[in-house]
Scaffold this motif. Structure first.
Motif, PDB file in Angstrom:
ATOM      1  N   PRO A  84       0.493  10.137   0.440  1.00 41.71           N
ATOM      2  CA  PRO A  84       1.454   9.802  -0.626  1.00 41.71           C
ATOM      3  C   PRO A  84       2.531   8.820  -0.205  1.00 41.71           C
ATOM      4  N   PHE A  85       2.617   8.545   1.075  1.00 45.81           N
ATOM      5  CA  PHE A  85       3.702   7.696   1.585  1.00 45.81           C
ATOM      6  C   PHE A  85       3.161   6.448   2.273  1.00 45.81           C
ATOM      7  N   LEU A  86       1.935   6.064   1.945  1.00 40.73           N
ATOM      8  CA  LEU A  86       1.298   4.936   2.612  1.00 40.73           C
ATOM      9  C   LEU A  86       2.052   3.638   2.373  1.00 40.73           C
ATOM     10  N   THR A  87       2.422   3.368   1.126  1.00 40.49           N
ATOM     11  CA  THR A  87       3.141   2.125   0.816  1.00 40.49           C
ATOM     12  C   THR A  87       4.496   2.086   1.506  1.00 40.49           C
ATOM     13  N   ALA A  88       5.214   3.208   1.487  1.00 40.68           N
ATOM     14  CA  ALA A  88       6.511   3.262   2.166  1.00 40.68           C
ATOM     15  C   ALA A  88       6.352   3.027   3.666  1.00 40.68           C
ATOM     16  N   TYR A  89       5.272   3.547   4.258  1.00 41.20           N
ATOM     17  CA  TYR A  89       5.030   3.353   5.692  1.00 41.20           C
ATOM     18  C   TYR A  89       4.719   1.897   6.006  1.00 41.20           C
ATOM     19  N   LEU A  90       3.863   1.278   5.184  1.00 36.34           N
ATOM     20  CA  LEU A  90       3.489  -0.116   5.433  1.00 36.34           C
ATOM     21  C   LEU A  90       4.660  -1.068   5.252  1.00 36.34           C
ATOM     22  N   MET A  91       5.536  -0.765   4.299  1.00 36.85           N
ATOM     23  CA  MET A  91       6.680  -1.641   4.031  1.00 36.85           C
ATOM     24  C   MET A  91       7.915  -1.244   4.835  1.00 36.85           C
ATOM     25  N   GLY A  92       7.829  -0.139   5.587  1.00 39.74           N
ATOM     26  CA  GLY A  92       8.957   0.329   6.375  1.00 39.74           C
ATOM     27  C   GLY A  92       9.022  -0.337   7.739  1.00 39.74           C
ATOM     28  N   PRO A  93       9.912   0.148   8.595  1.00 38.60           N
ATOM     29  CA  PRO A  93      10.109  -0.479   9.909  1.00 38.60           C
ATOM     30  C   PRO A  93       8.909  -0.334  10.847  1.00 38.60           C
ATOM     31  N   ASP A  94       8.033   0.637  10.608  1.00 37.01           N
ATOM     32  CA  ASP A  94       6.881   0.812  11.495  1.00 37.01           C
ATOM     33  C   ASP A  94       5.888  -0.336  11.392  1.00 37.01           C
ATOM     34  N   GLN A  95       5.638  -0.815  10.167  1.00 29.89           N
ATOM     35  CA  GLN A  95       4.703  -1.919   9.961  1.00 29.89           C
ATOM     36  C   GLN A  95       5.411  -3.199   9.524  1.00 29.89           C
ATOM     37  N   ASN A  96       6.495  -3.055   8.800  1.00 29.72           N
ATOM     38  CA  ASN A  96       7.349  -4.192   8.414  1.00 29.72           C
ATOM     39  C   ASN A  96       6.574  -5.270   7.649  1.00 29.72           C
ATOM     40  N   LEU A  97       5.772  -4.831   6.684  1.00 26.18           N
ATOM     41  CA  LEU A  97       5.039  -5.765   5.834  1.00 26.18           C
ATOM     42  C   LEU A  97       5.780  -5.943   4.511  1.00 26.18           C
ATOM     43  N   THR A  98       5.561  -7.072   3.872  1.00 30.17           N
ATOM     44  CA  THR A  98       6.214  -7.334   2.588  1.00 30.17           C
ATOM     45  C   THR A  98       5.409  -6.725   1.458  1.00 30.17           C
ATOM     46  N   GLU A  99       6.041  -6.602   0.295  1.00 32.41           N
ATOM     47  CA  GLU A  99       5.338  -6.057  -0.880  1.00 32.41           C
ATOM     48  C   GLU A  99       4.166  -6.934  -1.270  1.00 32.41           C
ATOM     49  N   THR A 100       4.322  -8.239  -1.192  1.00 33.54           N
ATOM     50  CA  THR A 100       3.237  -9.150  -1.545  1.00 33.54           C
ATOM     51  C   THR A 100       2.045  -8.959  -0.615  1.00 33.54           C
ATOM     52  N   GLN A 101       2.314  -8.798   0.682  1.00 34.89           N
ATOM     53  CA  GLN A 101       1.225  -8.579   1.633  1.00 34.89           C
ATOM     54  C   GLN A 101       0.494  -7.273   1.356  1.00 34.89           C
ATOM     55  N   VAL A 102       1.248  -6.217   1.078  1.00 39.48           N
ATOM     56  CA  VAL A 102       0.638  -4.906   0.854  1.00 39.48           C
ATOM     57  C   VAL A 102      -0.154  -4.873  -0.445  1.00 39.48           C
ATOM     58  N   VAL A 103       0.488  -5.328  -1.528  1.00 35.20           N
ATOM     59  CA  VAL A 103      -0.114  -5.197  -2.860  1.00 35.20           C
ATOM     60  C   VAL A 103      -1.183  -6.248  -3.104  1.00 35.20           C
ATOM     61  N   ASN A 104      -0.925  -7.478  -2.739  1.00 36.57           N
ATOM     62  CA  ASN A 104      -1.806  -8.580  -3.134  1.00 36.57           C
ATOM     63  C   ASN A 104      -2.811  -8.999  -2.068  1.00 36.57           C
ATOM     64  N   GLU A 105      -2.636  -8.559  -0.820  1.00 40.28           N
ATOM     65  CA  GLU A 105      -3.527  -9.028   0.237  1.00 40.28           C
ATOM     66  C   GLU A 105      -4.197  -7.912   1.030  1.00 40.28           C
ATOM     67  N   ILE A 106      -3.611  -6.722   1.080  1.00 40.84           N
ATOM     68  CA  ILE A 106      -4.197  -5.630   1.867  1.00 40.84           C
ATOM     69  C   ILE A 106      -4.956  -4.646   0.992  1.00 40.84           C
ATOM     70  N   PHE A 107      -4.316  -4.095  -0.023  1.00 33.93           N
ATOM     71  CA  PHE A 107      -4.960  -3.099  -0.870  1.00 33.93           C
ATOM     72  C   PHE A 107      -6.239  -3.593  -1.549  1.00 33.93           C
ATOM     73  N   PRO A 108      -6.333  -4.876  -1.985  1.00 31.84           N
ATOM     74  CA  PRO A 108      -7.587  -5.309  -2.624  1.00 31.84           C
ATOM     75  C   PRO A 108      -8.815  -5.224  -1.716  1.00 31.84           C
ATOM     76  N   ILE A 109      -8.623  -5.250  -0.382  1.00 33.36           N
ATOM     77  CA  ILE A 109      -9.773  -5.199   0.526  1.00 33.36           C
ATOM     78  C   ILE A 109     -10.535  -3.893   0.351  1.00 33.36           C
ATOM     79  N   TRP A 110      -9.829  -2.795   0.098  1.00 36.20           N
ATOM     80  CA  TRP A 110     -10.517  -1.510  -0.119  1.00 36.20           C
ATOM     81  C   TRP A 110     -11.456  -1.600  -1.314  1.00 36.20           C
TER      82      TRP A 110
END
Length: 480
Positions: free
Chosen positions: A24-50
């Motif tokens: 339930p916290f995957l997006t928060a983890y990816l966009m948080g300090p542990d991964q430090n990814l942007t919303e555009t990277q997470v939503v538009n470039e990473i999630f579509p690969i699944w």
């Protein structure tokens, strides 16, 4: 014991492989300090690969699963989950996360092995019971994982990376279970049992099913097993595909299945980015785990209610799909337009529960008229259709190679999408009711015409009989 052993191992595997506190916290983890990814990277470039990997791998994995008799693919799925969460813990950067999504797509596509394995090692008389065990334990594992993650975050004040570590430990436990499963000696297509029910017609009535059972009938296999080649299996699949989808009720439920599942995947995949925009996890405490727990449990309860609802689905099913699809559309619009986190949470719970109710109803309506072999085919084709539509929608709306829209605009499109589904089934339901009414009127008119045509004849017979009786009476009097 032969039933207990594989069922227990499958339940252990299903529970721990779905016990994922970090989910339930995957997006928060990816966009948080542990991964430090942007919303555009997470939503538009990473999630579509699944989505793309799931689509590409689904049919090959389906064939390989049947050819290898399930157990090796179960081990492959467990391995993919371990690799996924190990990478989520240790790997950094967008390319690594995209590769992670590829492994997760492989794990998702391999779920067919989990839900098919049990039918190859137990007798058909146990299908309903073991199916309920396996499906219930996965839902319970998912709910327990979400609740555990929320409690660790809110009560124990754990960090998000700790949830990933706990998830990795859980899927590590699940990795052990498939190795101890017995190896099946038969499968549905490549290693089918001689004497299996291969020619059962589609669209049989529920009265023809095994008494007291909600699962499709299948002949008990004999000891002999016949192996088939790829060409023969593909011919069987195509022949069964054509025969099954000629049935209008099955086609209607399958069309809804594919359309609604496409939209459902999009909403649950991108709900977390929406919530992150409404209530950023960096500034506020989030309660995604409670929401996922509530939606999973309520969805399971809604699924149980399907068998208790006194509704004639053959007559009112399409209109029910229309109304409840419209309810799902309203939930999506509410999440998108009101931008209140509590309203978003409530709408999401209602959305998932409604979908669980409808997909269970659709599964039951389809399964009631098919044997297990054809149900596996129809389930696979419907899921493939949903993924094909989802990939097209993702490519156009989400992917940075397409429009790359922001998450609020995406949800506006998803709400419109469910509205279109509702309109489609409104028209289909009205056509069905009109057709049934016209058929009843034709039957009544035929009965009335037959009655009218037979009335003069009956009158003549009565008249002749009465005349003969009067004549006889006159003769009797004259003789007196």
């Amino acid at each position: 014991m032969s039933v207990l052993h594989p069922t227990l191992l499958l339940c252990v595997y299903g529970y721990f492989s779905n016990l994922r506190p970090s989910e339930p916290f995957l997006t928060a983890y990816l966009m948080g300090p542990d991964q430090n990814l942007t919303e555009t990277q997470v939503v538009n470039e990473i999630f579509p690969i699944w989505t793309y990997s799931y689509l590409v791998l689904l049919f090959p994995v389906f064939l390989v699963t049947d050819y290898l008799c399930y157990k090796p693919v179960l081990v492959l799925q467990a391995t993919s989950l371990v690799v996924t969460y190990a990478m989520l813990w240790k790997a950094r950067g967008m390319p690594a996360m995209q590769l992670l999504e590829l492994f997760f797509g492989l794990a998702t596509a391999s779920e067919v092995a989990y839900y098919s394995y049990i039918y190859s090692v137990v007798d058909s008389s146990h299908y309903q019971r073991v199916t309920s065990y396996c499906r219930s334990v996965t839902l319970f594992g998912s709910a327990a994982g979400s609740l555990t993650g929320q409690l660790l975050l809110s009560v124990a004040k754990a960090e998000l990376v700790h949830l990933v570590i706990v998830t990795l430990g859980s899927v590590g436990v699940a990795f052990v279970a498939p190795w101890f499963l017995p190896m099946p000696k038969r499968s549905l297509f490549f290693h089918s049992s001689l004497g299996a029910a291969e020619n059962k017609p589609c669209c049989t009535s529920q009265a023809e099913q095994e008494p007291g059972s909600d699962v499709p009938m299948i002949s008990r296999p004999s000891a002999a097993v016949r192996s088939s080649g790829l060409a023969e299996v593909l011919q069987i699949l195509f022949r069964d595909f054509v025969q099954c989808y000629r049935c209008r009720p099955l086609l209607a439920w399958s069309v809804w299945w594919a359309l609604a599942t496409c939209g459902y995947f999009q909403v649950i995949n991108y709900a977390q980015p929406l919530w992150e925009n409404v209530r950023p996890s960096q500034d506020y405490e989030i309660y995604n785990g409670y929401v996922e727990t509530a939606s999973t449990l309520l969805g399971a309860l809604a699924a149980l209610l399907v068998g208790c609802l006194p509704v004639s689905w053959a007559q009112w099913g399409e209109l029910a799909l229309c109304l409840l699809s419209m309810l799902m559309a309203v939930c999506v619009f509410v999440m998108d337009l009101l931008k209140n986190i509590w309203v978003c949470y409530g709408s999401y719970v209602l959305f998932r529960a409604t979908y669980m109710l409808l997909i269970t109803m659709a599964s039951y309506q389809i399964a009631a008229s098919l044997n297990m072999q054809r149900y596996a085919l129809v389930f696979g084709v419907n899921t493939f259709g949903a993924l094909l539509l989802q990939s097209l929608l993702t490519l156009v709306v989400v992917d940075s190679a397409g429009l790359g829209l922001d998450v609020f605009t995406q949800f506006l499109i998803y709400g419109t999408y469910f509205t279109i589904i509702s309109v489609i089934f409104l028209l289909a339901g009205l056509c069905t009711l009109a057709s049934k009414r016209r058929s009843r009127e034709e039957v009544m008119s035929d009965i009335q015409a037959e009655a009218e045509s037979s009335s003069p004849l009956n009158g003549d017979v009565i008249f002749c009989t009465t005349t003969q009786e009067n004549s006889s009476l006159s003769l009797d009097k004259s003789s007196d």
